[in-house]
Design a protein around this motif. Structure first.
Motif, PDB file in Angstrom:
ATOM      1  N   ARG A 109       0.829  -1.195   0.000  1.00  0.00           N
ATOM      2  CA  ARG A 109       0.000   0.000   0.000  1.00  0.00           C
ATOM      3  C   ARG A 109       0.874   1.258   0.000  1.00  0.00           C
ATOM      4  NH1 ARG A 109      -3.386  -3.631   2.679  1.00  0.00           N
ATOM      5  NH2 ARG A 109      -5.579  -3.497   2.048  1.00  0.00           N
ATOM      6  N   ASP A 110       0.314   2.308  -0.575  1.00  0.00           N
ATOM      7  CA  ASP A 110       0.961   3.619  -0.587  1.00  0.00           C
ATOM      8  C   ASP A 110       0.565   4.340   0.696  1.00  0.00           C
ATOM      9  OD1 ASP A 110       1.763   6.249  -0.967  1.00  0.00           O
ATOM     10  OD2 ASP A 110       1.188   6.302  -3.077  1.00  0.00           O
ATOM     11  N   LEU A 111       1.511   4.512   1.594  1.00  0.00           N
ATOM     12  CA  LEU A 111       1.225   5.157   2.874  1.00  0.00           C
ATOM     13  C   LEU A 111       0.616   6.540   2.682  1.00  0.00           C
ATOM     14  CD1 LEU A 111       1.407   5.228   5.970  1.00  0.00           C
ATOM     15  CD2 LEU A 111       3.783   6.002   5.729  1.00  0.00           C
ATOM     16  N   ASN A 112       1.040   7.229   1.613  1.00  0.00           N
ATOM     17  CA  ASN A 112       0.557   8.594   1.393  1.00  0.00           C
ATOM     18  C   ASN A 112      -0.821   8.643   0.740  1.00  0.00           C
ATOM     19  OD1 ASN A 112       1.281  11.270   2.015  1.00  0.00           O
ATOM     20  ND2 ASN A 112       1.733  11.706  -0.140  1.00  0.00           N
ATOM     21  N   ARG A 113      -1.539   7.554   0.804  1.00  0.00           N
ATOM     22  CA  ARG A 113      -2.958   7.536   0.433  1.00  0.00           C
ATOM     23  C   ARG A 113      -3.792   6.943   1.556  1.00  0.00           C
ATOM     24  NH1 ARG A 113      -0.627  10.181  -2.531  1.00  0.00           N
ATOM     25  NH2 ARG A 113      -0.681  10.271  -4.820  1.00  0.00           N
ATOM     26  N   CYS A 114      -3.213   6.853   2.759  1.00  0.00           N
ATOM     27  CA  CYS A 114      -3.865   6.159   3.871  1.00  0.00           C
ATOM     28  C   CYS A 114      -4.124   7.031   5.093  1.00  0.00           C
ATOM     29  CB  CYS A 114      -3.031   4.940   4.293  1.00  0.00           C
ATOM     30  SG  CYS A 114      -2.909   3.671   3.014  1.00  0.00           S
ATOM     31  N   PHE A 115      -3.820   8.320   5.008  1.00  0.00           N
ATOM     32  CA  PHE A 115      -4.023   9.197   6.151  1.00  0.00           C
ATOM     33  C   PHE A 115      -5.469   9.673   6.213  1.00  0.00           C
ATOM     34  CE2 PHE A 115       0.565   9.435   5.513  1.00  0.00           C
ATOM     35  CZ  PHE A 115       1.020   9.346   6.816  1.00  0.00           C
TER      36      PHE A 115
END
Length: 357
Positions: A109-115
């Motif tokens: 997963r892309d962490l910068n799409r999970c906030f």
């Protein structure tokens, strides 16, 4: 201010950080496959006087380490004294991706799409939630450091929602030559933090897997400019020779497959119809010309000359015509050793740029 406007000690678990001190804390974010704790190292730096709290983060994408290098240099070199407020320095957010030299987490997963994340969600979502609770929730403003994605390079540019006054002031104070106004993608750290009441901007500069001197120099100068703007350190922000703003940009894409011969580089100001690259076959047959659709500035480029139809070639930003012309005149008048020129030369050196045949 969301933080206490008083010089009281700060508690981070069992670590107390008193005014005027710097301490390392480690925040538990997950467990490894073996069950060992995974902790993110954070430096908490406090001034003697009360003031705002600013977080600076790097490597939300694990292979984007230019920001990591800048934060590490700032911690090690200590180029200023923090007189007011608090700094939360997070050199590597995505520690699991960083250790594998990968953009994503082990769950892909892309962490910068999970906030802002969830304590009951995926690995990425849980990590995002911890960072949000432990860092963003303590902060008044944020600066998140990024580079271009794999096989691309970004000329330094700040991205922020300029409709938010604190962000506009911070973005302009940073001192980059280009500011792109946008809210950021859904799930990104900057959008989620800004929505939560912690206005956050990002710097996009450089390439994955690289820490280069000019990008580090600009990043540290920009961070210091922001701290000066907020009265957290002494001095006045260093003003850039020009600063363009826009909310419009586009990727120019290849229409045919082939091998590119570049005619322009990152940071170049280009005119409508100006050749950006020639597409040729491996045996030298010209297949087509890629041209600028409008007057603008090249903010990003592919570093991989082998392309297929639809591949992105140049990311061009479109400031107002008058501002673009003034910036071009000021750029032409800059000395060769000016930081902006050194950045542009260093970035052009990663590409084979040829004059038009």
């Amino acid at each position: 201010m969301r933080t206490e406007d008083s010089p009281l000690p700060w508690e981070w678990g069992d670590v107390t950080v008193a005014p005027g001190k710097r301490k390392e804390v480690r925040v538990l974010v997950s467990e490894s496959y073996s069950g060992a704790d995974i902790k993110i190292p954070i430096l908490v730096w406090r001034g003697l006087e009360p003031g705002p709290t600013v977080f600076v983060s790097g490597a939300v994408h694990g292979d984007e380490i230019a920001g990591t290098g800048a934060i590490r240099n700032m911690i090690y070199e200590r180029p200023f004294e923090l007189t007011r407020g608090n700094l939360i320095l997070v050199p590597v957010v995505n520690l699991m991706g960083f250790e594998r030299h990968e953009r994503y987490l082990p769950d892909r997963r892309d962490l910068n799409r999970c906030f802002p994340g969830s304590s009951r969600g995926s690995l990425a979502s849980r990590l995002a939630r911890v960072l949000f609770d432990e860092v963003v929730a303590r902060s008044d403003l944020g600066i998140d450091l990024h580079t271009a994605a794999t096989n691309r390079i970004n000329y330094p540019n700040v991205r922020a929602d300029l409709s938010i006054a604190p962000l506009a002031h911070l973005a302009r104070a940073f001192g980059a030559g280009l500011i792109i106004s946008s809210k950021g993608p859904a799930g990104s750290l900057r959008q989620a933090a800004t929505k939560s009441g912690c206005p956050t901007l990002i710097l996009e500069a450089g390439e994955v897997g690289k820490v280069v001197p000019t990008v580090v120099e600009l990043t540290i100068r920009g961070l210091m400019n922001c701290l000066k703007q907020m009265g957290m350190i002494e001095g006045e922000p260093v003003k850039p020779p020009f600063q363009l703003e826009t909310d419009a940009s586009t990727w120019v894409r290849a229409q045919k497959g082939g091998f590119l011969r570049f005619h322009a580089g990152p940071g170049d100001i280009v005119e409508k119809g100006q050749p950006l690259a020639t597409n040729i076959s491996l045996l030298g047959r010209k297949l087509g010309m890629i041209k600028a659709p409008r007057n603008g500035m090249i903010v990003g480029m592919t570093t991989l000359p082998a392309v297929s139809p639809g591949d992105p070639i140049c990311h061009i930003a479109f400031p107002r015509e008058g501002a673009l012309a003034r910036a071009e005149r000021k750029a032409d008048a800059m000395a060769d050793d000016h930081l902006f020129n050194r950045i542009q030369a260093e970035m052009a050196g990663t590409l084979l740029i040829n004059s038009l045949d």
